[in-house]
Design a protein around this motif. Structure first.
Motif, PDB file in Angstrom:
ATOM      1  N   SER A 128       0.885  -1.367  -0.090  1.00  0.00           N
ATOM      2  CA  SER A 128      -0.043  -0.098  -0.026  1.00  0.00           C
ATOM      3  C   SER A 128       0.840   1.212   0.162  1.00  0.00           C
ATOM      4  O   SER A 128       0.587   2.210  -0.683  1.00  0.00           O
ATOM      5  CB  SER A 128      -0.823   0.049   1.260  1.00  0.00           C
ATOM      6  N   THR A 129       2.056   1.085   0.635  1.00  0.00           N
ATOM      7  CA  THR A 129       2.806   2.408   0.839  1.00  0.00           C
ATOM      8  C   THR A 129       4.187   2.024   0.850  1.00  0.00           C
ATOM      9  O   THR A 129       4.583   1.071   1.625  1.00  0.00           O
ATOM     10  CB  THR A 129       2.466   3.416   2.240  1.00  0.00           C
ATOM     11  N   LYS A 145       6.333   9.517   2.199  1.00  0.00           N
ATOM     12  CA  LYS A 145       5.443   8.196   1.929  1.00  0.00           C
ATOM     13  C   LYS A 145       5.027   8.221   0.509  1.00  0.00           C
ATOM     14  O   LYS A 145       4.197   9.142   0.187  1.00  0.00           O
ATOM     15  CB  LYS A 145       4.010   8.339   3.016  1.00  0.00           C
ATOM     16  N   ILE A 146       5.128   7.147  -0.181  1.00  0.00           N
ATOM     17  CA  ILE A 146       4.762   7.048  -1.488  1.00  0.00           C
ATOM     18  C   ILE A 146       3.576   5.977  -1.568  1.00  0.00           C
ATOM     19  O   ILE A 146       3.946   4.744  -1.545  1.00  0.00           O
ATOM     20  CB  ILE A 146       5.914   6.601  -2.600  1.00  0.00           C
ATOM     21  N   PRO A 147       2.314   6.395  -2.034  1.00  0.00           N
ATOM     22  CA  PRO A 147       1.630   5.115  -2.343  1.00  0.00           C
ATOM     23  C   PRO A 147       2.002   4.320  -3.492  1.00  0.00           C
ATOM     24  O   PRO A 147       2.323   4.693  -4.590  1.00  0.00           O
ATOM     25  CB  PRO A 147       0.307   6.099  -2.816  1.00  0.00           C
ATOM     26  N   ASP A 154       4.491   2.400  -9.330  1.00  0.00           N
ATOM     27  CA  ASP A 154       4.065   3.541  -8.700  1.00  0.00           C
ATOM     28  C   ASP A 154       5.009   4.025  -7.743  1.00  0.00           C
ATOM     29  O   ASP A 154       5.145   5.473  -7.708  1.00  0.00           O
ATOM     30  CB  ASP A 154       2.975   2.841  -7.690  1.00  0.00           C
ATOM     31  N   GLY A 158       5.995   8.041  -7.897  1.00  0.00           N
ATOM     32  CA  GLY A 158       6.118   8.992  -7.045  1.00  0.00           C
ATOM     33  C   GLY A 158       7.358   9.760  -6.909  1.00  0.00           C
ATOM     34  O   GLY A 158       7.367  10.709  -6.260  1.00  0.00           O
ATOM     35  N   ALA A 218       8.205  -0.538   3.878  1.00  0.00           N
ATOM     36  CA  ALA A 218       6.757  -0.726   3.142  1.00  0.00           C
ATOM     37  C   ALA A 218       5.785  -1.222   4.133  1.00  0.00           C
ATOM     38  O   ALA A 218       5.933  -2.135   4.977  1.00  0.00           O
ATOM     39  CB  ALA A 218       7.058  -1.488   1.942  1.00  0.00           C
ATOM     40  N   THR A 306       3.420  12.850   2.783  1.00  0.00           N
ATOM     41  CA  THR A 306       2.957  12.032   1.727  1.00  0.00           C
ATOM     42  C   THR A 306       2.697  12.838   0.460  1.00  0.00           C
ATOM     43  O   THR A 306       1.969  13.748   0.539  1.00  0.00           O
ATOM     44  CB  THR A 306       1.524  11.695   2.512  1.00  0.00           C
TER      45      THR A 306
END
Length: 343
Positions: A128-129, A145-147, A154, A158, A218, A306
C-alpha cells in the motif's frame, strides 16, 4: 422517527378511544377503577414508546480519534524492536481473524533499495505504501510516503513527483537567500542556511530523478504464511505484523532507518553552524512542520510528507527575514512527526 413525533401520534390514536370509553362508563360504579387502569395503560404505552425510540438511535463510530502506532519510538532499542517483531510474527496464528483478508504489516529493509529491487522483495504481497529518504551523510533529508499499489511503477512515478517538488523547493530557497539584505553576521548566517537548504533539496531532487536507492520500508498486507516468507528474504530486516490494524488512515507507521542499529537517538547534522534563532530559521514553504524530537544516528530525517504536496509559494523579496517554523506536529490521522517514531 424522533421520539416527539411518535408520542404525538400515540396521543392522537389512543386518547380519543379512551375518552369515548370513559364517557360510556361514566354512570357505572366502577368509573374510578376504569380511569385508573386507563391512566396506567396510557403511561406504560408512552414510556415503552419513548424507550424504544431511544434504543433505536444509531450508534456512531466508536473508533473516532483512536490512532494505532506500529514501529519504533524515540529512545527505543532497535535490536529489542527487531526481536519483538520477529516474536510477534512467529506467534501470529494462520487462523487469525484478520488473516482471511490478509494481515497488515510493516516491512523494514536492511538497506536503502531502488524501486526495481522491491519487486523481488515485495512482489508477491499486497503493498500500500513505501517509505523513502535520500541518505545524504550528515544532512537532514525528508522522509516521504509514496502510495504504491503497483511495484515498482508507482514508486518510480512517486519519486518523479517528489523530485519536481524538491526542485521547486531548491529554487525557493535560492530566491529567499537572494532576498536577504545586509552584510551583518545574522544576514550572512541566514543566507548560509538558505543556501544549505537549496543544496540539500537539489541533491534530493537529483537522486529521486534517477530512481535512487532510497526506499527503506513498506506497508504490506498478506497472510501470515506469506509474511513469514517475506521475513526470510535477503534485504528484509524485520516484518512487524499488525493484526489490530483495520484502517490505514488511523494508523501511524514509524519504521527504523537502516543506519539506526542500537537506539533511536538524536543525530549529528553537519549543516551550517551556528543556526539562526527560531524567529530567523529558514522555512521551506512546502515542507512539513519541523520535527519536535530528533531521530536517527548519522543524519536526521525531516518530517514525513505524503505526496503529492502543494506547490511552494513564491518568494517575497521585500522581506529580509523568513517566516518562523511551526514546531508542533501535524494533527491530521493523520500523522504525528516521524521525528519521534512510535510503536
Amino acid at each position: 422517527m424522533r421520539a416527539g413525533n411518535l408520542l404525538r401520534q400515540l396521543d392522537q390514536r389512543l386518547l380519543p378511544p379512551l375518552t369515548r370509553a370513559v364517557a360510556r362508563l361514566g354512570d357505572r360504579s366502577s368509573r374510578s377503577g376504569v380511569l385508573s387502569w386507563a391512566a396506567v395503560l396510557s403511561a406504560a404505552a408512552v414510556l415503552g414508546t419513548a424507550v424504544w425510540a431511544v434504543d433505536d438511535t444509531p450508534v456512531g463510530d466508536r473508533t473516532v480519534g483512536e490512532v494505532t502506532r506500529v514501529g519504533v519510538a524515540y529512545g527505543d532499542s532497535v535490536p529489542g524492536y527487531l526481536r519483538s517483531a520477529a516474536a510477534d510474527l512467529a506467534a501470529l496464528p494462520a487462523s487469525a481473524k484478520a488473516a482471511e483478508g490478509g494481515t497488515y504489516a510493516l516491512v523494514t529493509l536492511d538497506a536503502y533499495l531502488p524501486p526495481q529491487r522491491l519487486a523481488t522483495v515485495l512482489g508477491d504481497v499486497g503493498v500500500s505504501t513505501v517509505f523513502g529518504r535520500v541518505p545524504l551523510p550528515g544532512r537532514q533529508t525528508e522522509i516521504v510516503k509514496i502510495p504504491a499499489l503497483r511495484v515498482p511503477d508507482d514508486v518510480v512515478a512517486g519519486m518523479e513527483q517528489v523530485a519536481a517538488r524538491k526542485e521547486a523547493e531548491a529554487a525557493d530557497y535560492r530566491a529567499r537567500a537572494a532576498a536577504v539584505d545586509g552584510d551583518g553576521v545574522g544576514e550572512r548566517e541566514l543566507r548560509e542556511q538558505y543556501a544549505s537548504g537549496a543544496e540539500v533539496a537539489a541533491a534530493e531532487a537529483a537522486a529521486y530523478r534517477t530512481g535512487c536507492a532510497c526506499v527503506y520500508a513498506a506497508v504490506v498486507r498478506a497472510t501470515p504464511v506469506a509474511l513469514r516468507g517475506v521475513a526470510a528474504r535477503p534485504d528484509v530486516r524485520a516484518v512487524d505484523p499488525a493484526p489490530e490494524v483495520y484502517r490505514l488512515d488511523r494508523t501511524v507507521f514509524t519504521p527504523p532507518l537502516p543506519e539506526q542499529r542500537d537506539v533511536v537517538r538524536p543525530p549529528v547534522d553537519t549543516g551550517p553552524s551556528p543556526a539562526p534563532t527560531q524567529s530567523e530559521r529558514p522555512a521551506p514553504v512546502n515542507s512539513a512542520p519541523a520535527p519536535s524530537t530528533p531521530v536517527g544516528e548519522s543524519s536526521e530525517p525531516a518530517p514525513v510528507v505524503t505526496i503529492p504536496s502543494p506547490e511552494p509559494s513564491k518568494p517575497e523579496p521585500t522581506e529580509s527575514a523568513p517566516p518562523s517554523v511551526t514546531t508542533s506536529p501535524d494533527a491530521t490521522a493523520a500523522e504525528p512527526s516521524p521525528s519521534s517514531p512510535s510503536s
